[in-house]
Design a protein around this motif. Structure first.
Motif, PDB file in Angstrom:
ATOM      1  N   GLY A   1     -40.432  40.148  25.029  1.00 19.74           N
ATOM      2  CA  GLY A   1     -41.864  40.253  24.796  1.00 19.74           C
ATOM      3  C   GLY A   1     -42.279  41.706  24.622  1.00 19.74           C
ATOM      4  O   GLY A   1     -41.531  42.521  24.065  1.00 19.74           O
ATOM      5  N   LEU A   2     -43.444  42.047  25.096  1.00 20.69           N
ATOM      6  CA  LEU A   2     -43.896  43.439  25.063  1.00 20.69           C
ATOM      7  C   LEU A   2     -42.959  44.275  25.922  1.00 20.69           C
ATOM      8  O   LEU A   2     -42.736  43.975  27.094  1.00 20.69           O
ATOM      9  CB  LEU A   2     -45.326  43.539  25.591  1.00 20.69           C
ATOM     10  CG  LEU A   2     -45.914  44.952  25.696  1.00 20.69           C
ATOM     11  CD1 LEU A   2     -46.026  45.590  24.321  1.00 20.69           C
ATOM     12  CD2 LEU A   2     -47.261  44.913  26.389  1.00 20.69           C
ATOM     13  N   THR A   3     -42.378  45.312  25.349  1.00 16.25           N
ATOM     14  CA  THR A   3     -41.394  46.119  26.065  1.00 16.25           C
ATOM     15  C   THR A   3     -41.821  47.574  26.100  1.00 16.25           C
ATOM     16  O   THR A   3     -42.433  48.083  25.153  1.00 16.25           O
ATOM     17  CB  THR A   3     -40.002  45.995  25.412  1.00 16.25           C
ATOM     18  OG1 THR A   3     -39.073  46.820  26.120  1.00 16.25           O
ATOM     19  CG2 THR A   3     -40.044  46.392  23.953  1.00 16.25           C
TER      20      THR A   3
ATOM     21  N   GLY B   1     -38.459  43.080  28.426  1.00 20.20           N
ATOM     22  CA  GLY B   1     -39.894  42.959  28.243  1.00 20.20           C
ATOM     23  C   GLY B   1     -40.637  42.961  29.568  1.00 20.20           C
ATOM     24  O   GLY B   1     -40.056  42.753  30.633  1.00 20.20           O
TER      25      GLY B   1
ATOM     26  N   ASP C   1     -47.162  36.869  16.282  1.00 21.68           N
ATOM     27  CA  ASP C   1     -46.353  37.839  17.022  1.00 21.68           C
ATOM     28  C   ASP C   1     -45.156  37.150  17.670  1.00 21.68           C
ATOM     29  O   ASP C   1     -44.016  37.638  17.606  1.00 21.68           O
ATOM     30  CB  ASP C   1     -47.223  38.520  18.077  1.00 21.68           C
ATOM     31  CG  ASP C   1     -46.471  39.599  18.840  1.00 21.68           C
ATOM     32  OD1 ASP C   1     -45.537  40.188  18.273  1.00 21.68           O
ATOM     33  OD2 ASP C   1     -46.805  39.843  20.008  1.00 21.68           O
TER      34      ASP C   1
ATOM     35  N   THR D   1     -41.024  37.320  16.659  1.00 22.16           N
ATOM     36  CA  THR D   1     -40.008  37.628  17.671  1.00 22.16           C
ATOM     37  C   THR D   1     -38.868  36.621  17.626  1.00 22.16           C
ATOM     38  O   THR D   1     -37.683  36.988  17.667  1.00 22.16           O
ATOM     39  CB  THR D   1     -40.636  37.644  19.070  1.00 22.16           C
ATOM     40  OG1 THR D   1     -41.637  38.661  19.131  1.00 22.16           O
ATOM     41  CG2 THR D   1     -39.590  37.910  20.140  1.00 22.16           C
TER      42      THR D   1
END
Length: 389
Positions: free
Chosen positions: A151-153, A159, A295, A299
């Motif tokens: 995910g957001l890292t 992430g 998004d 991924t």
């Protein structure tokens, strides 16, 4: 690495620890995770081969297609597999699946518990995955053995979870839930002071407290009058839940949680604001697909192409047309335009609707675009005009 399952137990100012499991007990968190995971799970993944710059070939029936569309492992369906891993990404920031290969071909994807996984990077920038099995034994896997959704890292390796940064908001919502449950358990009666003109003994005080607790617990006593003896007087001293704007504070928490997950509030049931009605809801739904769902889909696609595909001309892609399966008007408006401009033939439209081709054999005709020079001259199905005498 710890020898037990790692749960991110994060304390909050509200006094309640927040973990992925406890966070799912909050209605807004559950709704956001269910909504995003369900959208990813319901979109089919296609495997295609790039023939040339303009031509793509569907590779349905290949080994990878069978794993992604038929049977990812021995016990899960494709939608279960995708929904589970997407929930891991949302709640833990990472999702892992062991890649099972046979003669260089991917034959299965086994999901792994992200709380049992430890990821490290050596000086050669190679990733190493250490997984703790249920029996406590550790298994070391290389990067080509693990499908790793990030995910957001912040470090480029693992992430971060939305739970980590939303823990104060989620903890506040959990505290509000507990406060509401306690309030309604006691029949939502305010605390009060009982005034006695004299003095009562310990036994009488205990009996009075017991009778008041039974009265406040609701049930058969709900709505009955409170009888006071020996000249006692009752004076309420606390505000009700409405006076303290408890319900309003819960609305703010719900909106904040939706913001952390990138979900429009109306999609989890918060439709009270006037700006959310009419065209506002439509635009918010489009924004959800464009800025949140896209998004996650990107991924998945990039991870699958990196970890599962070995040939340069083969790629994995979600079929985004399924997003409008529930909107028949939008779907058929698009079909009509595609037919008008010669993008689709009638048989192609029927195939997209899981229908058989036209029985007259004329379904393979591509119509000429309207308002183009010589458009009608190439139409074999239209009669030619007879010149005047």
């Amino acid at each position: 690495m710890a020898t037990a399952i790692r749960h991110a137990s994060l304390g909050t100012s509200a006094g309640l620890p927040v973990t992925p499991d406890t966070a799912m007990r909050v209605a807004a968190v559950y709704a956001c995770v269910r909504l995003i995971s369900g959208a990813v799970a319901n979109l089919p993944m296609d495997v295609k081969r790039r023939v040339d710059e303009n031509t793509r070939e569907d590779m349905s029936g290949s080994d990878l297609w069978s794993v992604l569309r038929r049977k990812p492992n021995g016990w899960q369906t494709p939608s279960q597999f995708k929904r589970m891993l997407q929930a891991h990404v949302l709640l833990r920031g990472n999702a892992y699946a062991q890649i099972v290969r046979s003669r260089g071909r991917v034959v299965a994807l086994n999901p792994l518990n992200p709380d049992r996984m430890d990821v490290s990077q050596n000086d050669a920038l190679e990733l190493k995955y250490t997984y703790q099995r249920r029996d406590g034994r550790r298994v070391v896997m290389s990067a080509d053995e693990v499908m790793h959704l990030v995910g957001l890292t912040l470090d480029g390796i693992t992430g971060v979870s939305a739970i980590t940064y939303a823990r104060e908001t989620i903890g506040l919502s959990m505290a509000q839930e507990r406060h509401g449950s306690t309030t309604f358990k006691n029949s939502a009666r305010p605390s009060a002071v009982l005034k006695h003109p004299g003095q009562i003994g310990p036994e009488a005080l205990a009996n009075l407290r017991a009778s008041l607790d039974a009265y406040r617990s609701g049930g058969d006593r709900e709505g009955q009058a409170l009888i006071l003896e020996e000249g006692m007087d009752l004076s309420p001293i606390s505000m009700t839940s409405e006076d303290a704007q408890w319900i309003e504070s819960r609305k703010f928490s719900r909106t904040d949680i939706a913001m952390f997950f990138g979900v429009p509030p109306h999609m989890i049931g918060d439709t009270e604001k006037s700006t959310s009605w009419g065209s506002g809801i439509e635009q918010q739904s489009i924004g959800f697909v464009t800025y949140t769902l896209e998004d996650h889909l990107t991924t998945w696609e990039e991870t699958a192409n990196r970890d599962l595909v070995s040939a340069d001309d083969v790629f994995v892609r979600f079929n985004r047309k399924a997003l409008v399966r529930g909107d028949i008007k939008t779907r058929w408006d698009a079909y009509v335009k595609a037919l008008q401009w010669g993008v689709y033939s009638p048989d192609m439209v029927l195939a997209l609707e899981d229908e058989n081709p036209r029985s007259d054999g004329k379904g393979g005709v591509f119509y000429d675009p309207p308002n183009t020079s010589g458009g009608k001259e190439g139409r074999a199905d239209e009669p030619k005009e007879t010149p005047p005498d």
